[in-house]
Write a protein that holds these residues in place. Structure first.
Motif, mmCIF file in Angstrom:
data_model
loop_
_atom_site.group_PDB
_atom_site.id
_atom_site.type_symbol
_atom_site.label_atom_id
_atom_site.label_comp_id
_atom_site.label_asym_id
_atom_site.label_seq_id
_atom_site.Cartn_x
_atom_site.Cartn_y
_atom_site.Cartn_z
ATOM 1 N N LYS A 233 0.807 -1.225 0.000
ATOM 2 C CA LYS A 233 0.000 0.000 0.000
ATOM 3 C C LYS A 233 0.839 1.274 0.000
ATOM 4 O O LYS A 233 0.308 2.362 -0.194
ATOM 5 C CB LYS A 233 -0.908 0.029 1.233
ATOM 6 N N GLU A 234 2.132 1.161 0.231
ATOM 7 C CA GLU A 234 2.981 2.351 0.367
ATOM 8 C C GLU A 234 3.127 3.104 -0.952
ATOM 9 O O GLU A 234 3.109 2.520 -2.032
ATOM 10 C CB GLU A 234 4.360 1.956 0.900
ATOM 11 N N GLU A 235 3.265 4.397 -0.822
ATOM 12 C CA GLU A 235 3.525 5.266 -1.968
ATOM 13 C C GLU A 235 4.926 5.825 -1.835
ATOM 14 O O GLU A 235 5.323 6.191 -0.732
ATOM 15 C CB GLU A 235 2.517 6.425 -1.999
ATOM 16 N N PRO A 236 5.698 5.930 -2.887
ATOM 17 C CA PRO A 236 5.395 5.369 -4.199
ATOM 18 C C PRO A 236 5.498 3.848 -4.170
ATOM 19 O O PRO A 236 6.248 3.283 -3.370
ATOM 20 C CB PRO A 236 6.477 5.967 -5.096
ATOM 21 N N PHE A 237 4.733 3.217 -5.026
ATOM 22 C CA PHE A 237 4.716 1.765 -5.087
ATOM 23 C C PHE A 237 6.044 1.252 -5.617
ATOM 24 O O PHE A 237 6.573 1.756 -6.611
ATOM 25 C CB PHE A 237 3.582 1.273 -5.989
ATOM 26 N N ASP A 238 6.589 0.263 -4.935
ATOM 27 C CA ASP A 238 7.833 -0.377 -5.363
ATOM 28 C C ASP A 238 7.524 -1.833 -5.695
ATOM 29 O O ASP A 238 7.188 -2.619 -4.807
ATOM 30 C CB ASP A 238 8.884 -0.294 -4.254
ATOM 31 N N GLN A 239 7.629 -2.185 -6.948
ATOM 32 C CA GLN A 239 7.318 -3.531 -7.416
ATOM 33 C C GLN A 239 8.167 -4.589 -6.710
ATOM 34 O O GLN A 239 7.759 -5.743 -6.591
ATOM 35 C CB GLN A 239 7.519 -3.608 -8.924
ATOM 36 N N GLN A 240 9.313 -4.206 -6.176
ATOM 37 C CA GLN A 240 10.201 -5.139 -5.482
ATOM 38 C C GLN A 240 9.510 -5.798 -4.295
ATOM 39 O O GLN A 240 9.852 -6.919 -3.916
ATOM 40 C CB GLN A 240 11.475 -4.409 -5.026
ATOM 41 N N VAL A 241 8.514 -5.128 -3.722
ATOM 42 C CA VAL A 241 7.830 -5.701 -2.557
ATOM 43 C C VAL A 241 7.169 -7.037 -2.919
ATOM 44 O O VAL A 241 7.144 -7.959 -2.106
ATOM 45 C CB VAL A 241 6.817 -4.715 -1.935
ATOM 46 N N PHE A 242 6.662 -7.173 -4.129
ATOM 47 C CA PHE A 242 6.074 -8.444 -4.545
ATOM 48 C C PHE A 242 7.136 -9.535 -4.636
ATOM 49 O O PHE A 242 6.900 -10.671 -4.253
ATOM 50 C CB PHE A 242 5.348 -8.325 -5.884
ATOM 51 N N ILE A 243 8.298 -9.181 -5.146
ATOM 52 C CA ILE A 243 9.403 -10.141 -5.236
ATOM 53 C C ILE A 243 9.841 -10.556 -3.836
ATOM 54 O O ILE A 243 10.038 -11.745 -3.555
ATOM 55 C CB ILE A 243 10.590 -9.546 -6.024
ATOM 56 N N ASP A 244 9.986 -9.565 -2.936
ATOM 57 C CA ASP A 244 10.371 -9.863 -1.551
ATOM 58 C C ASP A 244 9.334 -10.746 -0.875
ATOM 59 O O ASP A 244 9.692 -11.709 -0.181
ATOM 60 C CB ASP A 244 10.548 -8.566 -0.749
ATOM 61 N N LEU A 245 8.071 -10.430 -1.084
ATOM 62 C CA LEU A 245 6.991 -11.223 -0.503
ATOM 63 C C LEU A 245 7.000 -12.639 -1.069
ATOM 64 O O LEU A 245 6.865 -13.618 -0.325
ATOM 65 C CB LEU A 245 5.637 -10.554 -0.753
ATOM 66 N N GLN A 246 7.205 -12.750 -2.341
ATOM 67 C CA GLN A 246 7.247 -14.059 -2.996
ATOM 68 C C GLN A 246 8.392 -14.905 -2.427
ATOM 69 O O GLN A 246 8.193 -16.078 -2.092
ATOM 70 C CB GLN A 246 7.411 -13.852 -4.502
#
Length: 121
Positions: free
Chosen positions: A25-38
């Motif tokens: 939900k953080e701004e600006p969105f960092d696509q890396q969070v999906f990779i980290d979560l994955q």
């Protein structure tokens, strides 16, 4: 016999997963969070799945299926996260958070009780 304190890794990892989901939900969105979560979810699932195999957990099939469903959903999100708007960020974060809450309070609690009642083999 396994003690509750032996399962501290599970609660700690669940908290880390929730923390990563909140970052969507953080701004600006960092696509890396999906990779980290994955990556972190895969690490967590691998540990749980190893316990299930080692202890011959009777609910292993359903639990593996739940993990695989999460893997598939998250993979689809990673693939489509390039042009993410705030509404989609919030929706995906809510979806993942709710899924994880239901998983942790349901199927993971069953696994935890099984582990606690199982001797090391």
């Amino acid at each position: 016999m396994i003690k509750t304190s032996d399962l501290i890794w599970q609660e700690t990892q669940h908290q880390m997963l929730f923390s990563l989901i909140d970052k969507i939900k953080e701004e600006p969105f960092d696509q890396q969070v999906f990779i980290d979560l994955q990556c972190y979810a895969e690490h967590h699932f691998a540990i749980e799945e190893a316990y299930m195999v080692q202890l011959r957990y009777p609910g292993i099939k359903a639990h593996f299926e739940a993990h695989n469903h999460f893997r598939e959903e998250l993979s689809a999100m990673v693939d489509s996260s390039h042009n993410m708007g705030k509404m989609l960020q919030d929706t995906l974060s809510l979806f993942l958070s709710e899924w994880l809450k239901l998983h942790v309070l349901g199927i993971d609690k069953q696994l935890e009780q099984f582990i606690l009642n199982s001797p090391f083999k």
